[in-house]
Design an enzyme around this catalytic site. Structure first.
Site, PDB file in Angstrom:
ATOM      1  N   PHE A  78       0.575  -1.233   0.246  1.00 36.07           N
ATOM      2  CA  PHE A  78       0.079  -0.106  -0.159  1.00 36.07           C
ATOM      3  C   PHE A  78       0.620   1.239   0.255  1.00 36.07           C
ATOM      4  O   PHE A  78       0.219   2.208  -0.436  1.00 36.07           O
ATOM      5  CB  PHE A  78      -1.002   0.212   0.744  1.00 36.07           C
ATOM      6  N   LYS A  79       2.697   1.208   0.170  1.00 37.99           N
ATOM      7  CA  LYS A  79       2.894   1.579   0.474  1.00 37.99           C
ATOM      8  C   LYS A  79       3.713   2.992  -0.830  1.00 37.99           C
ATOM      9  O   LYS A  79       3.579   4.148  -1.417  1.00 37.99           O
ATOM     10  CB  LYS A  79       4.367   2.173   1.019  1.00 37.99           C
TER      11      LYS A  79
END
Length: 457
Positions: free
Chosen positions: A108-109
């Site tokens: 998700f980063k």
């Protein structure tokens, strides 16, 4: 829109200045002067692409970039994702999973760090300047930051990570990037040690200014802003229910704080379900007001093996009536004693949060259940979120769980849960056997500074 620090000594910065500062020079975190109410616009955003939605959500927070520039940065950032929806929702009976792992490093980063890397690149080219980034990672931030920065001629990146405390695949996503501007520093300690050392280096203002240090960790407001978008995107995919609950596995409080801001903007989230592993300092706070640091427990969900959650300071700022004086006192007390005796009424003021923790056994069992029941693979962090949510969700509203990484990144946990399954992804398989480069050292600020000095641009 202007920004100021939670500790009150930095104020009236515009968006670009805030992005380039990262961690506020007074040691606090930057927050917007106000949170815009977009509740009357949400319905009209229903059919927007991810990129168009990102522009609409971000635009009220950004007054110093031309619209065309912002649109170009957004388009460039999400062109690297393998799913056209960027973050698709998968529905499994009454549970909806928001897949946030379709970016270049399968975490998700990527959603925030692709944007931040391209923003940095634009600003540095425009101002003819350079930047030395110092970051700390418990696993995914390092690889995602490097993917967003590698090869950019005006940026060097230095990533601190704890020896043996990330998954081997997470480490390879960092150490196999043999670029002149990428420097991996492996410390003999925990992620909390890495994060504390990073903040200490940033607090040396003369060093910070001399070497033009910038931040990619979620202490940088841009990380939070980019993550707000996918809460609105998920709501659209759920067909815009009147209310819904969201479960978020969290260690550093950044991902769930983005959800908190989305709710303040008018997104109809009833509860944010905060899920931790055995490092349960955040769950304890929201359940009892107890915010006390203990030893880090190393778990099967390593990105959440954190006892000091940086973004929690932003939440405290809003809960303490935006009082920089109170925030500064609370954070100083915590720095000295490792504990703050917060009255439970403070956490009870905000009924948004429900909280719980999941053990490694519960995590492994949840991975196994979803594979057996739905033929669907989840990583251990997502399993923590789902395990806690299924225990405390009230089941009268749609439940969304954020899936933060591809399961193939965590081979040990997946083998424990599914010993007969081979869980792979071609992006990760290609890392096997590649040369690696890292620099190992003890947790020592002077050593890290010397290393930065020798390689800074």
């Amino acid at each position: 829109m202007q920004y100021h620090s939670t500790r009150g000594q930095v104020s009236r910065l515009k968006f670009v200045e805030t992005a380039m500062m990262g961690l506020a020079s007074d040691g606090g975190l930057m927050v917007p002067q106000s949170i815009p109410d977009v509740s009357d616009k949400c319905a009209s955003w229903k059919r927007l692409s991810y990129e168009a939605l990102a522009f609409e959500v971000m635009r009220p927070f950004i007054s110093d970039l031309p619209e065309s520039v912002l649109k170009n940065i957004i388009e460039k950032s999400y062109s690297t994702f393998e799913d056209p929806l960027i973050a698709p929702v998968r529905s499994l009976d009454n549970l909806h999973v928001l897949e946030l792992f379709h970016g270049p490093t399968l975490a998700f980063k990527d959603i925030a760090l692709q944007f931040l890397g391209n923003l940095f690149d634009f600003v540095l080219e425009k101002t003819n300047s350079n930047l030395n980034i110092l970051g700390a990672t418990s696993g995914d931030t390092g690889g995602a930051a490097i993917a967003g920065i590698k090869g950019k001629k005006r940026i060097n990146i230095f990533v601190l990570y704890p020896e043996g405390k990330t998954s081997r695949l997470q480490e390879r996503q960092m150490t196999t990037i043999i670029e002149d501007n990428v420097h991996n520093i492996c410390l003999n300690g925990s992620f909390d040690d890495c994060q504390s050392l990073m903040k200490s280096v940033f607090s040396d203002l003369s060093f910070r200014k001399k070497y033009n240090l910038g931040a990619v960790n979620s202490v940088n407001w841009v990380r939070i802003l980019a993550q707000i978008v996918y809460y609105f995107h998920a709501w659209n995919q759920l067909d815009c229910p009147s209310n819904f609950d969201v479960a978020v596995p969290t260690g550093n409080f950044g991902n769930i704080f983005a959800g908190y801001v989305a709710k303040q903007m008018g997104l109809p989230i009833r509860h944010l379900i905060l899920a931790t592993n055995s490092n349960d300092i955040l769950a304890r706070f929201f359940n009892s007001g107890d915010y006390s640091r203990t030893d880090v427990n190393f778990s099967e969900s390593p990105a959440m093996d954190i006892q000091v959650a940086s973004n929690f300071e932003r939440y405290l700022f809003y809960q303490l009536d935006k009082s920089s004086t109170k925030v500064s006192q609370v954070m100083e007390d915590f720095k000295v004693t490792g504990t703050v005796s917060l009255k439970s009424s403070w956490s009870e003021q905000d009924r948004t949060f429900l909280a719980g923790a999941a053990s490694d056994m519960e995590t492994i069992n949840t991975i196994r259940y979803f594979h057996d029941q739905y033929n669907y693979l989840i990583d251990p962090h997502t399993a923590v979120g789902i395990s806690v949510a299924q225990r405390i969700h009230q089941k009268d509203l749609p439940l969304l769980c954020l899936s933060t990484a591809h399961p193939a990144k965590f081979d040990r946990a997946m083998k424990a849960a599914l010993p007969n399954e081979i869980v792979q992804h071609p992006i990760l398989s290609r890392l096997e056997g590649l040369p690696e480069r890292k620099h190992s050292m003890e947790v020592d600020e002077n050593s890290v500074k010397s290393y930065i000095v020798s390689r800074a641009i």
